[in-house]
Structures are given as structure tokens and as C-alpha cells.
Scaffold this motif. Structure first.
Motif, PDB file in Angstrom:
ATOM      1  N   ARG A 124     -18.971   9.159 -22.195  1.00  0.00           N
ATOM      2  CA  ARG A 124     -18.218   8.374 -23.367  1.00  0.00           C
ATOM      3  C   ARG A 124     -17.982   7.227 -23.267  1.00  0.00           C
ATOM      4  N   VAL A 125     -17.367   6.856 -21.921  1.00  0.00           N
ATOM      5  CA  VAL A 125     -16.982   5.661 -21.654  1.00  0.00           C
ATOM      6  C   VAL A 125     -18.139   4.473 -21.659  1.00  0.00           C
ATOM      7  N   VAL A 126     -19.094   4.969 -20.830  1.00  0.00           N
ATOM      8  CA  VAL A 126     -20.251   4.097 -20.719  1.00  0.00           C
ATOM      9  C   VAL A 126     -20.917   3.965 -22.018  1.00  0.00           C
ATOM     10  N   HIS A 127     -21.069   4.736 -22.806  1.00  0.00           N
ATOM     11  CA  HIS A 127     -21.752   4.758 -24.251  1.00  0.00           C
ATOM     12  C   HIS A 127     -20.717   3.958 -24.915  1.00  0.00           C
ATOM     13  N   GLY A 128     -19.414   3.711 -25.023  1.00  0.00           N
ATOM     14  CA  GLY A 128     -18.635   2.745 -25.744  1.00  0.00           C
ATOM     15  C   GLY A 128     -18.527   1.464 -25.249  1.00  0.00           C
TER      16      GLY A 128
END
Length: 789
Positions: A124-128
């Protein structure tokens, strides 16, 4: 130094500790693979610690946002680098906090140095972060690798499987070595299309299982990355006489360390498909409350568990097919392109499930304020609804910024086989405007045609605890989706039903005496008799009505059998379906380079028109001018309702004999092998918008062209005198009444009549005193008429 807890990191920096210093090799690789763009660039460092790398990036020419969740780290950074310019020190938990403090502009470079292994929700963090990169920008991850790290410090490093997950889906991946650290340069969209995948073949006559759908306090769903290389939901087979809900609760604890009471587990859908030819039945169990700390008790089966944003599920990569189908059952539409499945939604009394990120709250307030500042929401009740109802939960496939756009953006939620939009969450301002026009009182019972959930919940909020909304849609998929979202985030005061909305609400849902108000949320070419008949006398009906091909959201008030227009708003919605749907008569000319559209009535005879269009063009200047930003929608409506032979001339290629731009249309009237149409020609140029000016001009072809041109020019001039206003919001609206289709001419009021299949519309415009050519059905000459309130 494998701790994750916030207080442990605060103590770490309070004790004067730090990280491994930035080496010369790292600096060289950054200079080579992430050079500062010409003119300077913007960088973000996530987990900056005491700021050594951020300061180095600033020295290269980047403007840097240095982010860390530890206040003690930032305090040391500010003290140790007090004389450094070009760095903003920001206290922010990139996993949990609202990212509002980050710069609104996109970044050329995002760096995560020695921090990625400590992240809980890595995907989720990398996608954001990928969404915050400019085109061509890079995400650089610098991390220890397990092969070079002692076993006791394994928690600070990544193994090869974890690196493969991190780098999957990027357009380009470069892996370099920086003194035993992996130096990963990732570019391009971090999007891998989601697909449902199967495990290996199984032995048996049938398979049964239960999957647990669990969300955190931000509304994110729990998924595990299994050792099979796919994402899965917690779940497994029932044991003995165990029911599906109990099995899901047990598997949740065994696989994730989270605990739930079986009373908080609801089997909401049964899915039927097969696995390698073996029939499979999967229970989708929604768990509404849980406790415990997320862990990984079965490391042989799962690499890790993380919470994922719903809008990112469409690009999550490989997902176990039943898990993908289960996610789509709870949030229909979040994963496109799934294989067919037999679904049996179960009627269970599941309570709403709370949870939203702080960013959603902020963006919702900002959206509401934008709509309020635009003048669309004068009442406190509708303002409160905009500020309270979680719009994003009715459009889970959209990221938060898109869901809470305060402008003209609608969120498309369903398309037909041609790609045309058939269902959406409309722009917030037009939803608010139409609800304002309903003039709802507490306890109102309201009919809505065209479902989705969000608009109905806005209405329910305005109507209050004693109010109720009946929402109807012709598309069963939309109805099921609406019901799920209402269950997840609704008030319990909205009933969704499958039916052709043109027939009105099902009889058993119509209150005695009729609905207090009704709203139609799709473009209507006509007004269904049922909408009038199911409305109380004095009630409001608001709908986007097409008139000559131009759409206006019109608020009507019922008085006996007649609907009286009270308010007009320029808008556009998806097309109607079902009984009201029809094809617009279209006549192609000049080998399809042009088309004539007859939105109301039958197509006129266009014989001889092609020959006329190849002849001499007649032009008439109207003398009516306009500047930048001037509203002329009232001119379109005025022409469409007062001119006989009205149509729209649509151009499908640039230039040509008409001078109409490609994919644009012009108001037109047609005669015997003749045509006249209206365009605007720039007559004054300038650098500033206020220095520019255009004049309305009429072009005509054919023997009757000069007469048609004069007629159309006179219409523009009359509009300029009697309808137009300097203030765009003060253009005069017509007095409009709508009568049942069988109403004879002598019982209609004086005015210009537009006949539709189910109704007769009578328009009374200011200044229509008989001097202008009358339409085909003009019942009388009329003098200046006051506007209805």
C-alpha cells in the motif's frame, strides 16, 4: 534495531543513535541514476531519520521534503542542519497519517533508505508513493539484503522473494550494489493488472471453504502474500459441523493472530465455481469487529499480511481467484475483468462497518466547502450531508482525490460493452443542487431513479431519522452493488430495488398519498407519467430533461396533473435505459462528414441538402457579441424551443464547408433542401482573456438559406434583448409547464409547445409576442411573462 513501535524509535533517537551513514557509493549512484532535472527538482525522503541523505539531496539541487514519524529524529535533524536550505522537515507517519503535509506537486524522486523492511503495509505504501511520482520520476529503495545480514538482524533486510514483490509491476527496474546494500531504481507506473489465479489441482469431488473479509480502522482490507506467490484472504475449510462464519473466525486467528467473535461474522454471499473441474462453494464472511495484533503465525504458508487500499485492488497482481471474487462480492467493481461466477447474495442483517482514513475526512470537508463556496448549497441540511456522508465508500474503485473532487468530475462505476458510461457517482455540486431543489422537510419519503447509494444517502441524511429513500435501478448489478455499499456504510433508511425506473417505484414501496419528492439521476428525454402520479400534490420532481438535445436539471412542482418548473440548472448525466430509451434520429450528409440530429421528433427530409452544401454559403452577422466565460446555454434552449425545424448539426471532421470544429455541433434549422446554423466567430484578439471577443454569426446553404439565416439571426437578437443578462446566473428562464400527453390544445396555456411521447411541454419566454416565427405548435401570441418563483 528491528523494532517498529513508535515509542521505541523515539527512544532510539533520544539516545543519540542513528542509521548507517550514507556511503560514497550511494551518493555516486544517486547522482548517476537520479540526477536533478534541468531547472531543479523535487524529492521526498521517507524515513529521513536525522536527515543526512535529505541534506545531500538538497546539495545536489533538489527541494526536499524530509519525512519521519519520530519527533526526536526531526528535532535532531533541525538542530544538526540548521543552516541548510531547501529541506522541509515534516513529522508524518507515511503508513497511518493524512498525507496532506506533502507537497501538492509531484516528486521527481522518492527515496526510502533503510526503511522499507520496517513497513507493515508495504504494498500500500509503495503504491501510494508511486502515485506521487512525475512521469519519468524514480522511486529509489536502498536496503540491506538477507544474504548479507546476520540472522539475528533479519528483520532489517529483504530476501529475494521480498525484493521480487517490491519490484513487480514497475516499467523499469535497475538493481545495483552499494557496499552490500541493494540499490533499487524503480520507474514507470507501479501498476500490475489484477488477475484471479488458481492453486494446483486438488483431489476430491467438491470443495467448500470460507473466506474472511476484514478491514482496519481506515477501511483497508487485509490480504496475505502466500508462499505460492499470490494474495489471499484469511480462510479455509470448515471442520466437522462448523458453520462457515465460525470457520472464517477460526482461520482468521490461526493465520493472522486476529480474533473475532462469531457474532460479528456474517456470511453475506455464497460463490459457486470450480477449481480444475472440481465444483467449489465459497462462503464470503464479512467480519465487522476484531481485536488483537496482526502477526504471521504460519510463516510456512504466508510471507506477510498487510492492509490494502480498496482502490488499489485493481492493480494488485495475482490474487487467489476465490479471494478476488470474494472482494468483488463485498465491493462490486473494485476488481475488473474477473471470470464469471455464480453468486448467491444472502439476506443478512449485517451492521455498517466503520473505518476511513484521516485523508478522507479532510478531502470530504474540502469538497463540501468547494461546493458551498460555489453557491450550490444554501441550506445547512444539505451542507451537513456533504460533510458527513462518506462518498468514497460508494466509489471504492476510485482513489480518494478522485472520489472527493469538488469540480465537475463524476466517478464512472459501470460501462456498457461499447465503453459508454451507464452508471456513475455524479459531480458533487450537481447532486447537492438537485437535492436543494427537492426542498425536503424532516421525515420526507423520497423516490430516486438510478441507484448508486451515495446520492440516496445524502437525501436520507437531509430527510433525517424519520425519512426514507426508495432507490430503483434497471441494472441488477448496480442494485446489488448499491445494497452492499448501503450495508457497509449506510444509514439503514434507503431501500434499493431492481425495476425499470420509468415505471416508478413498486406499488408496495409507494407511501399512501405518494412520495414527498422524487429525483431522477439520468438524462431523460421525457417525463414518465408514473413519476407524476406517484408524487404528492405540491411535491417536487427534479430530473435532467433533454430538450432539443440540451440537458437541464429542472425542478418541477406538481399541481394537480400539471408540473410547473421552478428552477433550471445546466448539467449532463448518463443516458436513460429501459422503456424511455430510444435512438435519436440522425441523418448523415457529405459522406458522413456531417450529421443532423433530431432529438425531439422525427427526422426531416434532407433530400437535396448535400447539393446545397456544395454550393454558395450565405452568411449573416447577428451583431450579438460575447467575451470569454460568457454563458450561452440559454440561447441553445431558446432556439430549441422556439424555432420550427430545429435540429443540431454535428461535424465529424475538421474544417469543411461548415467551419464547425470536429466533434462539435451547432444549433440549426432545416428547410426545403436548405440549412442554416449558428456559430461564433472571433472578432477581437488579445493576450488577456478580457481582450477577446466573439460574434454570433449564421451560415446558410440552399435556396431558402437567406430566409432561414434571417430567422435564426432574429432569434439570437431576441434572446439578446429578452433573455440574456450580463450576470451569467441571471439569464431569464422560461415559464415551463408540463401537461399529460392527451391534453388538447385549447386547454394548454399560451406558449411554444414541444410534444414528447408522454407529455406536452409549454414554454413561455420573455418577449415572445408573436413577431418571431412560431414553432410547429404555437398556441397563441404571448406578451412578456414574469418568471415563476
Amino acid at each position: 534495531m528491528t523494532y517498529i513501535a513508535h515509542d521505541q524509535w523515539e527512544q532510539h533517537y533520544r539516545d543519540g543513535k542513528g542509521f548507517r551513514r550514507v556511503g560514497a557509493r550511494e551518493r555516486a549512484l544517486l547522482a548517476e541514476h537520479a540526477p536533478v532535472p534541468d531547472g531543479g527538482g523535487r524529492a521526498l525522503e521517507v524515513g529521513c531519520g536525522t536527515g543526512e541523505l535529505s541534506v545531500h539531496l538538497a546539495s545536489l539541487g533538489y527541494r526536499v521534503d524530509a519525512v519521519d514519524f519520530a519527533g526526536n529524529a526531526l528535532a535532531r535533524a533541525r538542530e544538526e542542519h540548521a543552516d541548510v536550505e531547501g529541506v522541509r522537515w515534516l513529522r508524518l507517519d507515511i503508513e497511518r497519517d493524512d498525507p496532506a503535509p506533502l507537497h501538492e506537486a509531484l516528486y521527481d524522486l522518492v527515496v526510502m533508505r533503510l526503511v522499507y523492511p520496517f513497513m507493515r503495509d508495504r504494498a500500500r505504501v509503495v503504491h501510494g508513493l508511486s502515485k506521487r511520482l512525475r512521469e519519468g520520476g524514480a522511486l529509489v529503495v536502498i536496503t540491506p539484503v538477507a544474504a548479507n545480514t546476520p540472522a539475528q538482524r533479519r528483520g532489517i533486510a529483504l530476501d529475494e522473494d521480498e525484493i521480487a514483490v517490491l519490484t513487480a509491476g514497475w516499467e523499469t527496474v535497475e538493481r545495483l550494489d552499494a557496499d552490500s546494500l541493494a540499490f533499487l531504481v524503480l520507474r514507470g507506473p507501479c501498476h500490475t493488472g489484477t488477475r484471479g489465479v488458481e492453486k494446483g489441482p486438488t483431489i476430491g469431488h467438491a470443495l467448500t471453504g470460507a473466506l474472511a473479509v476484514v478491514t482496519d480502522d481506515a477501511g483497508r482490507v487485509l490480504l496475505g502474500r502466500s508462499r505460492r506467490g499470490m494474495l489471499e484472504l484469511p480462510g479455509g475449510k470448515p471442520s466437522g459441523p462448523e458453520d462457515f462464519a465460525a470457520a472464517a473466525v477460526r482461520e482468521l486467528a490461526e493465520e493472522t493472530g486476529l480474533f473475532a467473535d462469531p457474532a460479528d461474522a456474517y456470511a453475506v454471499t455464497m460463490l459457486g465455481d470450480d477449481s480444475h473441474g472440481v465444483p467449489r462453494l465459497t462462503a464470503v464472511v464479512r467480519i465487522t469487529a476484531w481485536s488483537g495484533t496482526l502477526s504471521n503465525p504460519e510463516p510456512d504458508k504466508f510471507a506477510r499480511w498487510e492492509f490494502f487500499d480498496l482502490h488499489a485492488l485493481a492493480c494488485a497482481g495475482d490474487v487467489f481467484a476465490p479471494a478476488a471474487l470474494a472482494l468483488d462480492a463485498v465491493w462490486p467493481g473494485v476488481i475488473p475483468g474477473l471470470p464469471p461466477v455464480v453468486s448467491y447474495p444472502l439476506a443478512v442483517e449485517q451492521p455498517p462497518v466503520p473505518g476511513e482514513p484521516a485523508e478522507a475526512v479532510r478531502l470530504r470537508q474540502a469538497m463540501a466547502q468547494t461546493v458551498i463556496d460555489g453557491g450550490w448549497v444554501p441550506s445547512e441540511a444539505v451542507q451537513g450531508a456533504l460533510r458527513s456522508v462518506p462518498r468514497h465508500r460508494f466509489a471504492p474503485e476510485a482513489d480518494l482525490t478522485t472520489a472527493y473532487d469538488g469540480g465537475d468530475r463524476a466517478v464512472v462505476t459501470r460501462r456498457d460493452e461499447t465503453g459508454a458510461t451507464i452508471s456513475s457517482v455524479s459531480a458533487a455540486w450537481v447532486q447537492a443542487d438537485m437535492i436543494e431543489s427537492l426542498c425536503l422537510k424532516p421525515g420526507a419519503i423520497v423516490f430516486e431513479a438510478g441507484s448508486g447509494g451515495y446520492n440516496a444517502e445524502l437525501i436520507a441524511h437531509v430527510a433525517g431519522p424519520d425519512g426514507r429513500v426508495v432507490t430503483v435501478d434497471i441494472d441488477l448489478w448496480v442494485v446489488r452493488r448499491t445494497r452492499r455499499f448501503l450495508t457497509e456504510a449506510g444509514s439503514g433508511r434507503v431501500t434499493a430495488f431492481e425495476a425499470d425506473a420509468a415505471l416508478g417505484a413498486p406499488a408496495h414501496l409507494v407511501p399512501r398519498g405518494g412520495f414527498d419528492a422524487s429525483v431522477i439521476t439520468y438524462n431523460c428525454r421525457d417525463i414518465s407519467p408514473a413519476w407524476r402520479e406517484q408524487l404528492v400534490d405540491g411535491g417536487r420532481l427534479v430530473l435532467p430533461l433533454e430538450i432539443g438535445g440540451y440537458t437541464r436539471a429542472i425542478a418541477f412542482e406538481r399541481r394537480d396533473e400539471v408540473l410547473h418548473a421552478r428552477r433550471f440548472t445546466h448539467c449532463g448525466f448518463v443516458r436513460d435505459q429501459g422503456q424511455q430509451a430510444r435512438d435519436v434520429p440522425v441523418v448523415p450528409v457529405l459522406d458522413g462528414g456531417l450529421t443532423l440530429r433530431f432529438d425531439d421528433g422525427a427526422a426531416a427530409d434532407a433530400e437535396g441538402l448535400e447539393e446545397a452544401l456544395r454550393g454558395r454559403r450565405h452568411e449573416v452577422a447577428t451583431g450579438v457579441t460575447m467575451g470569454t466565460g460568457v454563458y450561452f446555454g440559454s440561447l441553445q434552449l431558446y432556439a430549441a424551443t422556439t424555432l420550427p425545424g430545429f435540429c443540431r448539426l454535428h461535424a465529424h471532421q475538421d474544417g469543411g464547408v461548415t467551419a464547425i470544429e470536429k466533434d462539435h455541433d451547432a444549433p440549426a434549422i432545416i428547410g426545403d433542401a436548405s440549412l442554416a446554423y449558428l456559430i461564433h466567430v472571433q472578432t477581437r484578439h488579445g493576450e488577456r482573456p478580457e481582450d477577446k471577443e466573439w460574434e454570433w454569426s449564421v451560415h446558410a446553404f440552399g435556396k431558402q438559406g437567406p430566409r432561414l439565416a434571417d430567422q435564426l439571426a432574429a432569434t439570437v437578437q431576441a434572446w439578446h434583448r429578452h433573455v440574456r443578462a450580463d450576470d451569467n446566473d441571471q439569464h431569464a428562464d422560461p415559464v415551463l409547464t408540463v401537461h399529460p400527453v392527451g391534453t388538447p390544445d385549447h386547454l394548454l396555456p399560451a406558449g411554444d409547445v414541444l410534444d414528447k411521447q408522454h407529455s406536452r411541454l409549454v414554454f413561455r419566454w420573455p418577449g415572445r409576442n408573436g413577431h418571431l416565427p412560431a414553432p410547429a405548435r404555437h398556441t397563441d401570441t404571448i406578451a412578456m411573462s414574469p418568471r415563476d418563483p
